[in-house]
Write an enzyme that holds these catalytic residues in place. Structure first.
Site, PDB file in Angstrom:
ATOM      1  N   HIS A   1      13.174 -14.185  -8.709  1.00 19.59           N
ATOM      2  CA  HIS A   1      13.765 -13.577  -7.505  1.00 19.59           C
ATOM      3  C   HIS A   1      15.177 -14.114  -7.286  1.00 19.59           C
ATOM      4  CE1 HIS A   1       9.309 -13.701  -6.673  1.00 19.59           C
ATOM      5  NE2 HIS A   1       9.559 -12.410  -6.707  1.00 19.59           N
TER       6      HIS A   1
ATOM      7  N   HIS B   1      10.541 -17.373  -6.602  1.00 19.94           N
ATOM      8  CA  HIS B   1      10.746 -18.238  -7.769  1.00 19.94           C
ATOM      9  C   HIS B   1      12.087 -17.869  -8.414  1.00 19.94           C
ATOM     10  CE1 HIS B   1       9.575 -14.808 -10.273  1.00 19.94           C
ATOM     11  NE2 HIS B   1       8.447 -14.698  -9.586  1.00 19.94           N
TER      12      HIS B   1
ATOM     13  N   LYS C   1       7.214 -11.618 -18.520  1.00 15.12           N
ATOM     14  CA  LYS C   1       7.994 -11.618 -17.278  1.00 15.12           C
ATOM     15  C   LYS C   1       7.527 -12.760 -16.397  1.00 15.12           C
ATOM     16  CE  LYS C   1       8.768  -9.107 -13.022  1.00 15.12           C
ATOM     17  NZ  LYS C   1       8.093  -8.317 -12.011  1.00 15.12           N
TER      18      LYS C   1
ATOM     19  N   HIS D   1      -0.194  -6.311 -14.871  1.00  8.43           N
ATOM     20  CA  HIS D   1      -0.953  -7.484 -14.433  1.00  8.43           C
ATOM     21  C   HIS D   1      -2.224  -7.723 -15.237  1.00  8.43           C
ATOM     22  CE1 HIS D   1       1.567  -6.570 -10.861  1.00  8.43           C
ATOM     23  NE2 HIS D   1       1.715  -7.878 -10.891  1.00  8.43           N
TER      24      HIS D   1
ATOM     25  N   CYS E   1       0.801  -4.326  -7.653  1.00  6.76           N
ATOM     26  CA  CYS E   1       1.981  -3.458  -7.727  1.00  6.76           C
ATOM     27  C   CYS E   1       2.115  -2.595  -6.488  1.00  6.76           C
ATOM     28  CB  CYS E   1       1.923  -2.509  -8.922  1.00  6.76           C
ATOM     29  SG  CYS E   1       1.913  -3.291 -10.516  1.00  6.76           S
TER      30      CYS E   1
ATOM     31  N   LYS F   1       4.271 -14.814 -10.572  1.00 10.90           N
ATOM     32  CA  LYS F   1       3.220 -15.630  -9.993  1.00 10.90           C
ATOM     33  C   LYS F   1       1.858 -15.267 -10.604  1.00 10.90           C
ATOM     34  CE  LYS F   1       1.498 -18.307  -6.668  1.00 10.90           C
ATOM     35  NZ  LYS F   1       0.601 -17.661  -5.695  1.00 10.90           N
TER      36      LYS F   1
ATOM     37  N   CYS G   1      -3.312  -0.290  -8.270  1.00 13.78           N
ATOM     38  CA  CYS G   1      -3.133  -1.739  -8.485  1.00 13.78           C
ATOM     39  C   CYS G   1      -2.584  -2.350  -7.209  1.00 13.78           C
ATOM     40  CB  CYS G   1      -2.180  -2.022  -9.651  1.00 13.78           C
ATOM     41  SG  CYS G   1      -1.757  -3.781  -9.779  1.00 13.78           S
TER      42      CYS G   1
ATOM     43  N   CYS H   1      -4.230  -2.482 -15.084  1.00 14.77           N
ATOM     44  CA  CYS H   1      -2.794  -2.425 -14.811  1.00 14.77           C
ATOM     45  C   CYS H   1      -2.031  -2.945 -16.034  1.00 14.77           C
ATOM     46  CB  CYS H   1      -2.459  -3.288 -13.601  1.00 14.77           C
ATOM     47  SG  CYS H   1      -0.690  -3.467 -13.384  1.00 14.77           S
TER      48      CYS H   1
HETATM   49  N1  MSP Z   1       8.831  -5.325  -2.525  1.00 17.60           N
HETATM   50  C1  MSP Z   1       9.188  -4.686  -3.738  1.00 17.60           C
HETATM   51  C2  MSP Z   1      10.624  -4.188  -3.699  1.00 17.60           C
HETATM   52  C3  MSP Z   1      10.913  -3.220  -2.591  1.00 17.60           C
HETATM   53  S1  MSP Z   1      12.592  -2.775  -2.533  1.00 17.60           S
HETATM   54  C4  MSP Z   1      12.661  -1.501  -1.488  1.00 17.60           C
HETATM   55  C5  MSP Z   1       9.044  -5.677  -4.893  1.00 17.60           C
HETATM   56  N2  MSP Z   1       9.103  -6.975  -4.571  1.00 17.60           N
HETATM   57  S2  MSP Z   1       8.951  -8.207  -5.575  1.00 17.60           S
HETATM   58  O1  MSP Z   1       8.815  -9.381  -4.752  1.00 17.60           O
HETATM   59  O2  MSP Z   1       7.927  -7.952  -6.535  1.00 17.60           O
HETATM   60  O3  MSP Z   1      10.348  -8.409  -6.245  1.00 17.60           O
HETATM   61  C6  MSP Z   1      10.867  -7.498  -7.105  1.00 17.60           C
HETATM   62  C7  MSP Z   1      12.204  -7.936  -7.675  1.00 17.60           C
HETATM   63  O4  MSP Z   1      12.313  -9.341  -7.887  1.00 17.60           O
HETATM   64  C8  MSP Z   1      12.389  -7.355  -9.062  1.00 17.60           C
HETATM   65  O5  MSP Z   1      12.785  -6.020  -9.047  1.00 17.60           O
HETATM   66  C9  MSP Z   1      13.459  -8.248  -9.587  1.00 17.60           C
HETATM   67  O6  MSP Z   1      14.687  -7.858  -9.049  1.00 17.60           O
HETATM   68  C10 MSP Z   1      13.063  -9.617  -9.050  1.00 17.60           C
HETATM   69  N3  MSP Z   1      12.246 -10.350 -10.015  1.00 17.60           N
HETATM   70  C11 MSP Z   1      10.977 -10.823  -9.849  1.00 17.60           C
HETATM   71  N4  MSP Z   1      10.597 -11.472 -10.986  1.00 17.60           N
HETATM   72  C12 MSP Z   1      11.587 -11.414 -11.885  1.00 17.60           C
HETATM   73  C13 MSP Z   1      11.771 -11.891 -13.195  1.00 17.60           C
HETATM   74  N5  MSP Z   1      10.840 -12.580 -13.828  1.00 17.60           N
HETATM   75  N6  MSP Z   1      12.934 -11.621 -13.795  1.00 17.60           N
HETATM   76  C14 MSP Z   1      13.931 -10.913 -13.187  1.00 17.60           C
HETATM   77  N7  MSP Z   1      13.795 -10.453 -11.964  1.00 17.60           N
HETATM   78  C15 MSP Z   1      12.645 -10.684 -11.280  1.00 17.60           C
HETATM   79  O7  MSP Z   1       8.921  -5.234  -6.018  1.00 17.60           O
END
Ligand code: MSP
Length: 501
Positions: free
Chosen positions: A21, A18, A300, A150, A129, A303, A126, A147
């Site tokens: 990311h 989304h 934040k 969440h 996470c 999903k 969790c 958590c």
């Molecule tokens: N898979 C782990 C990361 C492993 S790295 C060795 C993970 N993945 S995640 O899909 O949850 O994505 C994490 C990253 O996505 C966050 O650290 C951030 O950079 C980005 N974001 C996800 N949602 C976000 C927001 N709402 N706002 C800003 N960044 C966001 O954690």
């Protein structure tokens, strides 16, 4: 040529990406494009984090094997990144062979050093996470551990597991985090330091019994266990550089490694990651660049909260990847969360891209074609304007070198603003031969276009083609460096939109 290695977190592909990311990925792409433009040998890495319970469960729910599911999702993620013009050099998947081999080797190496041992674990986990929570970390709802992110009950787990001796690295981490300028902005390093000082470091579980999670990389010497997803995932940054087989390549890029992350995964990317690296006898990365969240209704965007804005919604609203990239980077913030707000983004889009840059390109293009048939030769431009352009360039480079993308984007637009002001002041349409004025205004456009390139690569390429110049390295100065313009068309770049909300 200097090397520049930049990475995004690898994303959990349990659902499509989304704009949260996209926020991270576009930021990394902007820095990568800027570094390429300024003459660096860039390796930009992104990818997916495909193992673990979360993915195993989603695949099961959909009646697919995790492999089938993650294969489909990898293609989907690539499609999304393509739709946003993300120009990565390498897309890693943690199910890739070379990655699995790296993880096993690393696990073995650390085990042989006596830094991994087997013991019983009991605690709350969790799944969202993929993380154990200690009593200091979880929150209690109706007397039950939940958590904090969440808001869901944690699962109690008790199992024999492999531990990584994180506690051995306390002194090292305190030293590195206090004395080396790795974490940016600095306040995040202080946050980690104060947590270590307050709570100390406990050893962490880095494997799970296969009957609990089977979807992962087996512990190389004990197939009844699967390596913990975070240990697996963090190593992607090494395997993508061919760590096992090509040490030269690895050393070349690792010496200038930059990890872009959201603040949610700061602990993993400092405490856990730096300790794993130390255990492997590898230096910490050059920088960990941390940003705050994109929030929606104060939470934040995620999903599991259910407040996400899909990438396609922004693309269709603003009509181009350029515009989406630009507006998101204009609200990009390292320290403070940015509340997502369509009205704000519409305003940025209309006033900066449509009314300022787009309008200047259109006005100047039409004028040049009308007055000089599109051909404009070099003239000396007013020294006041030249100084202003050179100042803009300097402050843009300063901003980019400090990862301040929002500021850099504003400076690019200010450059275009100068051009509009200059047109209003000198009124070249009233002159018989306005060559000097046109050359001056085209210089402001050329500079703005180059500075905007990392944000709006399509529009920049289009304007460069239409006006007959190239997107060149601005770091050595570009003002008055072009002999002749040949304005072939006057493109309309960004159509104004009416606020729909
Ligand atoms: N898979 C782990 C990361 C492993 S790295 C060795 C993970 N993945 S995640 O899909 O949850 O994505 C994490 C990253 O996505 C966050 O650290 C951030 O950079 C980005 N974001 C996800 N949602 C976000 C927001 N709402 N706002 C800003 N960044 C966001 O954690």
């Amino acid at each position: 040529m200097d090397t520049f290695y930049i990475t995004t977190p690898i994303y959990y592909p349990n659902a499509p990406p989304h704009i949260g990311h996209a926020y991270t990925t576009i930021f990394a792409d902007v820095l990568a494009r800027y570094k390429r433009l300024t003459g660096n040998n860039v390796l930009f890495l992104t990818g997916n984090d495909e193992h673990g319970l979360k993915i195993q469960k989603v695949a099961e729910k959909q009646g697919k094997t995790p492999k089938e599911f993650t294969d489909e999702m990898a293609e989907l993620f690539k499609k999304y990144w393509l739709s946003l013009d993300i120009n990565y050099d390498h897309f890693i998947r943690t199910t890739d062979d070379y990655h699995e081999r790296t993880v096993k080797e690393a696990f073995n190496y650390i085990y042989k050093k006596g830094l991994i041992y087997k013991a019983k674990y009991a605690g709350f986990y969790c799944v969202e996470c993929e993380k154990y929570y200690s009593p200091e970390e979880y929150v209690e709802v109706d007397g039950k551990p939940h958590c904090p992110l969440h808001n869901k009950p944690l699962e109690y787990m008790e199992e024999e597991t492999y531990y990584f001796k994180l506690s051995e690295f306390e002194k090292y981490l305190l030293d590195v985090l206090s004395n080396k300028d790795i974490v940016y902005p600095r306040s995040y390093a202080d946050e980690v330091l104060s947590k270590i000082n307050k709570e100390g470091l406990r050893d962490i579980s880095i494997a799970r019994p296969v009957e609990r999670v089977w979807w992962g990389i087996p512990v190389p010497f004990d197939e009844k266990y699967v390596i913990y997803v975070w240990f697996d995932a963090l190593l992607n940054y090494l395997s993508a550089l061919d760590y096992l087989n090509n040490r030269d390549k690895f050393n070349k890029y690792w010496s200038n490694a930059h990890h872009v992350i959201g603040k949610d995964i700061l602990w993993f990317h400092t405490v856990v990651w730096f300790s794993i690296l130390r255990a492997l006898d590898i230096d910490p990365p050059r920088k960990v660049i941390v940003h705050a969240f994109l929030t929606s209704k104060g939470a934040k965007m995620s999903k599991s909260v259910g407040n996400v804005v899909p990438i396609e919604e922004l693309l269709s609203r603003y009509g181009s990847p350029d515009a989406v990239r630009y507006v998101l980077m204009r609200i990009f913030n390292m320290d403070k969360d940015s509340e997502f707000d369509f009205e704000l983004l519409d305003n940025i889009y209309n006033s900066e891209l449509a009314d300022t840059y787009g309008n200047l390109v259109r006005r100047a293009g039409v004028l040049a074609q009308k007055k000089t048939d599109g051909k404009i030769y070099r003239r000396n431009i007013d020294s006041k304007i030249r100084d202003e352009l050179e100042n803009k360039l300097k402050s843009y480079i300063d901003a980019m070198e400090n990862y301040e993308v929002s500021k850099a984007a504003s400076i690019a637009i200010d450059t275009a603003r100068l051009g509009n002001q200059y047109l209003n002041d000198t009124k070249p349409w009233e002159k018989k031969d306005p060559s000097k004025e046109l050359y001056t205004v085209l210089e402001t456009i050329r500079l703005a276009t180059i500075l905007l390139y990392p944000f709006t690569p399509r529009a920049s390429d289009l304007v460069a083609k239409a006006f007959g110049f190239t997107i060149e390295n601005p770091s050595k100065g570009v003002v008055e460096s072009i002999e002749r313009y040949n304005v072939l068309s006057a493109p309309i770049l960004f159509k104004k939109i009416m606020s729909k909300k």
